[in-house]
Design a protein around this motif. Structure first.
Motif, short mmCIF file in Angstrom:
data_model
loop_
_atom_site.label_atom_id
_atom_site.label_comp_id
_atom_site.label_asym_id
_atom_site.label_seq_id
_atom_site.Cartn_x
_atom_site.Cartn_y
_atom_site.Cartn_z
N ALA A 133 -14.36 -45.55 -10.77
CA ALA A 133 -13.69 -44.37 -10.21
C ALA A 133 -14.64 -43.17 -10.08
N GLN A 134 -15.78 -43.22 -10.76
CA GLN A 134 -16.71 -42.09 -10.74
C GLN A 134 -17.70 -42.14 -9.56
N ILE A 135 -17.70 -43.22 -8.82
CA ILE A 135 -18.63 -43.33 -7.68
C ILE A 135 -18.37 -42.23 -6.64
N PRO A 136 -17.12 -41.96 -6.23
CA PRO A 136 -16.91 -40.86 -5.27
C PRO A 136 -17.36 -39.50 -5.82
N VAL A 137 -17.15 -39.28 -7.10
CA VAL A 137 -17.59 -38.02 -7.71
C VAL A 137 -19.11 -37.91 -7.68
N SER A 138 -19.78 -39.01 -7.99
CA SER A 138 -21.25 -39.02 -7.96
C SER A 138 -21.77 -38.76 -6.55
N LEU A 139 -21.16 -39.38 -5.57
CA LEU A 139 -21.58 -39.15 -4.17
C LEU A 139 -21.32 -37.71 -3.74
N TYR A 140 -20.20 -37.16 -4.19
CA TYR A 140 -19.88 -35.77 -3.87
C TYR A 140 -20.93 -34.83 -4.46
N LYS A 141 -21.27 -35.04 -5.73
CA LYS A 141 -22.27 -34.18 -6.38
C LYS A 141 -23.64 -34.35 -5.74
N LEU A 142 -23.99 -35.57 -5.40
CA LEU A 142 -25.28 -35.82 -4.74
C LEU A 142 -25.35 -35.11 -3.39
N SER A 143 -24.25 -35.14 -2.64
CA SER A 143 -24.26 -34.46 -1.34
C SER A 143 -24.35 -32.95 -1.52
N LEU A 144 -23.68 -32.40 -2.54
CA LEU A 144 -23.78 -30.96 -2.78
C LEU A 144 -25.20 -30.54 -3.12
N ILE A 145 -25.86 -31.29 -3.99
CA ILE A 145 -27.22 -30.95 -4.39
C ILE A 145 -28.18 -31.08 -3.20
N THR A 146 -27.97 -32.11 -2.39
CA THR A 146 -28.83 -32.30 -1.21
C THR A 146 -28.65 -31.16 -0.22
N ILE A 147 -27.42 -30.78 0.02
CA ILE A 147 -27.15 -29.67 0.93
C ILE A 147 -27.74 -28.38 0.38
N GLY A 175 -31.59 -24.02 0.60
CA GLY A 175 -32.66 -23.26 -0.05
C GLY A 175 -33.93 -23.26 0.77
N TYR A 176 -34.26 -24.42 1.35
CA TYR A 176 -35.45 -24.52 2.20
C TYR A 176 -35.33 -23.60 3.41
N TRP A 177 -34.19 -23.63 4.09
CA TRP A 177 -34.02 -22.79 5.27
C TRP A 177 -33.88 -21.32 4.90
N LEU A 178 -33.37 -21.04 3.72
CA LEU A 178 -33.32 -19.66 3.25
C LEU A 178 -34.74 -19.12 3.08
N ASP A 179 -35.62 -19.91 2.49
CA ASP A 179 -37.01 -19.50 2.34
C ASP A 179 -37.66 -19.30 3.70
N ARG A 180 -37.42 -20.21 4.61
CA ARG A 180 -38.03 -20.08 5.95
C ARG A 180 -37.55 -18.84 6.67
N SER A 181 -36.26 -18.49 6.51
CA SER A 181 -35.74 -17.32 7.22
C SER A 181 -36.12 -16.01 6.53
N LEU A 182 -36.25 -16.03 5.19
CA LEU A 182 -36.64 -14.81 4.49
C LEU A 182 -38.13 -14.50 4.66
N VAL A 193 -35.79 -23.03 -3.56
CA VAL A 193 -35.05 -24.30 -3.39
C VAL A 193 -34.46 -24.75 -4.72
N GLY A 194 -35.25 -24.67 -5.77
CA GLY A 194 -34.77 -25.09 -7.09
C GLY A 194 -33.61 -24.26 -7.60
N THR A 195 -33.70 -22.94 -7.43
CA THR A 195 -32.61 -22.09 -7.90
C THR A 195 -31.34 -22.29 -7.07
N ALA A 196 -31.49 -22.57 -5.78
CA ALA A 196 -30.31 -22.87 -4.97
C ALA A 196 -29.64 -24.16 -5.46
N MET A 197 -30.46 -25.15 -5.77
CA MET A 197 -29.91 -26.42 -6.25
C MET A 197 -29.26 -26.26 -7.62
N ILE A 198 -29.86 -25.48 -8.50
CA ILE A 198 -29.27 -25.24 -9.81
C ILE A 198 -27.97 -24.45 -9.69
N ALA A 199 -27.95 -23.45 -8.82
CA ALA A 199 -26.74 -22.65 -8.64
C ALA A 199 -25.57 -23.52 -8.17
#
Length: 117
Positions: free
Chosen positions: A27-41, A46-53, A106-112
């Motif tokens: 039952a935890q597979i959908p939760v794991s995929l959800y968290k993985l997608s959030l961290i990836t996004i 974060g990368y595009w934030l750095d590029r635009s700033l 990028v790291g702080t965006a992922m941690i946040a």
């Protein structure tokens, strides 16, 4: 023998851990995929934030001007070696600082996002 792509060992480890999660708690597979997608996004944002700033302070921009500056220096009659070394060290330090800045953003965006903030 052909080399495997970078981080293949981490991909294998992630897949093995996913199989373990599937075995112990399917039952935890959908939760794991959800968290993985959030961290990836968050990493992409974060990368595009750095590029635009910092549009003019990309890490590769300092290394590209290195080659151009060397050509400019060589046109001057016999520039001192000290000047060449200082120019290269300055560009290398700027490139390293911009890489650290990007990794921090990028790291702080992922941690946040990972903490749910």
């Amino acid at each position: 023998m052909k080399k495997l792509p970078r981080m293949t060992d981490w991909l294998i480890a992630a897949l093995l851990l996913s199989v373990l999660v599937l075995a112990f708690s399917p039952a935890q597979i959908p939760v794991s995929l959800y968290k993985l997608s959030l961290i990836t996004i968050a990493g992409v944002v974060g990368y595009w934030l750095d590029r635009s700033l910092f549009p003019y302070a990309r890490p590769d921009s300092f290394l590209a001007t290195d080659i151009e500056s060397l050509e400019d220096i060589e046109e001057v009659e016999d520039p001192p070696l000290q000047f060449k070394l200082e120019r290269f060290l300055q560009n290398d330090l700027l490139a390293a600082a911009s890489m650290w800045r990007r990794a921090f953003i990028v790291g702080t965006a992922m941690i946040a996002v990972g903490l749910g903030a």
